[in-house]
Structures are given as C-alpha cells and as structure tokens.
Write a protein that holds these residues in place. Structure first.
Motif, short mmCIF file in Angstrom:
data_model
loop_
_atom_site.label_atom_id
_atom_site.label_comp_id
_atom_site.label_asym_id
_atom_site.label_seq_id
_atom_site.Cartn_x
_atom_site.Cartn_y
_atom_site.Cartn_z
N LYS A 102 -7.50 -10.40 2.92
CA LYS A 102 -7.55 -8.99 3.29
C LYS A 102 -6.16 -8.56 3.76
N LEU A 103 -5.79 -7.35 3.39
CA LEU A 103 -4.57 -6.74 3.91
C LEU A 103 -4.93 -6.18 5.28
N THR A 104 -4.17 -6.58 6.32
CA THR A 104 -4.48 -6.12 7.68
C THR A 104 -3.42 -5.19 8.25
N SER A 105 -2.25 -5.15 7.61
CA SER A 105 -1.18 -4.27 8.06
C SER A 105 -0.24 -4.02 6.89
N PRO A 106 0.27 -2.84 6.73
CA PRO A 106 0.26 -1.67 7.59
C PRO A 106 -1.06 -0.89 7.54
N LEU A 107 -1.98 -1.30 6.66
CA LEU A 107 -3.30 -0.69 6.63
C LEU A 107 -4.31 -1.77 6.31
N ALA A 108 -5.56 -1.52 6.64
CA ALA A 108 -6.63 -2.47 6.34
C ALA A 108 -7.19 -2.14 4.96
N SER A 109 -7.21 -3.17 4.09
CA SER A 109 -7.64 -2.92 2.71
C SER A 109 -8.01 -4.23 2.03
N GLU A 110 -8.74 -4.10 0.94
CA GLU A 110 -8.98 -5.23 0.05
C GLU A 110 -7.65 -5.57 -0.62
N THR A 111 -7.54 -6.75 -1.18
CA THR A 111 -6.32 -7.15 -1.88
C THR A 111 -6.61 -7.41 -3.34
N ASP A 112 -5.56 -7.47 -4.13
CA ASP A 112 -5.68 -7.88 -5.51
C ASP A 112 -5.61 -9.41 -5.51
N PRO A 113 -6.70 -10.09 -5.86
CA PRO A 113 -6.71 -11.56 -5.78
C PRO A 113 -5.60 -12.23 -6.57
N ALA A 114 -5.26 -11.71 -7.74
CA ALA A 114 -4.20 -12.33 -8.55
C ALA A 114 -2.84 -12.21 -7.87
N SER A 115 -2.57 -11.05 -7.27
CA SER A 115 -1.29 -10.85 -6.58
C SER A 115 -1.16 -11.76 -5.37
N VAL A 116 -2.24 -11.90 -4.61
CA VAL A 116 -2.20 -12.76 -3.43
C VAL A 116 -2.11 -14.22 -3.85
N ALA A 117 -2.83 -14.61 -4.89
CA ALA A 117 -2.75 -15.99 -5.38
C ALA A 117 -1.32 -16.32 -5.81
N ASN A 118 -0.66 -15.38 -6.45
CA ASN A 118 0.73 -15.59 -6.86
C ASN A 118 1.63 -15.77 -5.64
N LEU A 119 1.46 -14.92 -4.62
CA LEU A 119 2.25 -15.02 -3.40
C LEU A 119 2.03 -16.37 -2.72
N VAL A 120 0.78 -16.78 -2.58
CA VAL A 120 0.45 -18.06 -1.95
C VAL A 120 1.07 -19.21 -2.73
N ASN A 121 0.97 -19.17 -4.05
CA ASN A 121 1.57 -20.24 -4.87
C ASN A 121 3.08 -20.28 -4.72
#
Length: 135
Positions: free
Chosen positions: A55-74
């Motif tokens: 979940k995006l918690t800042s600067p706003l609370a929102s759902e995330t794009d799973p592929a974008s977050v997976a790329n960042l984590v990798n």
C-alpha cells in the motif's frame, strides 16, 4: 611447494572478500520502503486476507500497482556495491553524503531496518554514485 597464483590470493586486502550485496534478504522480506528526496513516498506491506499487498501510505494513501512495486523491491534487494572506497570515519562531504540527494529507509520482517543514502556522482565512473548503508 606452493603455486604463486595461490599466494597472491592471500596477499589481497580483507575488503576484497567482502560481500557486495547491500541487503541479505535470504531469510527475510521487505515490509516497508520510504524514500526521501525530490519525490518522497512511503510503501508498506499489509496482510489482506491470505495475501500480502503493498500500500502507498505517503504522500497519499492508495492501492499500488503490483508490477511497479515488485520491480522496485527486486531492484532494492538486488543492489550491489561496485566497490568499497571508504569505511567509517571518512568525511561524508567528500562523497556528497553530508547532504544526500536521496535517502531510502526500509525495514525487513525480521525487525532489521536500514537507511541507504545516495550522495554525489563518482568521478570517472558514469552511472555510479557514492552511497552509504546504515543499519
């Protein structure tokens, strides 16, 4: 009789054997990421039913794009140092780390947390920057 090529291995400084991977995530997973700098944001992994979702918690609370977050984590878990150029006690200003361009705080599910600071560009090494990892 001892081959010379083996002798050379023992003449290397200890830092030559230091692991270059920034994070040891073999037995832990990232649970939060917070970037400070020009485009600050924070992400947190939460349990939703049986699944873990970011979940995006800042600067706003929102759902995330799973592929974008997976790329960042990798990308984060795969980071490696190109070279170790200084240890503790070195003047951070000489590396642009007195005023980092980017700081990323992240936490693992085993309780470990880290701060990665990115400083100035490395002279003569395009695409490389000085960085420091605390934690």
């Amino acid at each position: 009789l001892f081959p010379e090529r083996v002798s050379a291995l023992f003449a290397r400084p200890a830092v030559a054997y230091r692991g270059r991977k920034l994070l040891d995530t073999a037995d832990a997973r990232l649970v939060s990421i917070a970037a400070e700098g020009a485009n600050p944001f924070a992400l947190k992994k939460e349990k939703v039913g049986e699944r873990d979702v970011w979940k995006l918690t800042s600067p706003l609370a929102s759902e995330t794009d799973p592929a974008s977050v997976a790329n960042l984590v990798n990308q984060l878990t795969g980071l490696q140092a190109a070279e170790f150029v200084a240890e503790k006690g070195a003047d951070p200003a000489g590396f642009g780390l007195d005023k980092p361009k980017l700081a990323v705080r992240f936490a693992l599910d085993d309780g470990r947390s880290y701060l990665l600071e990115v400083g100035g560009p490395r002279p003569g090494k395009p695409g490389e920057a000085f960085a420091r990892l605390d934690g």
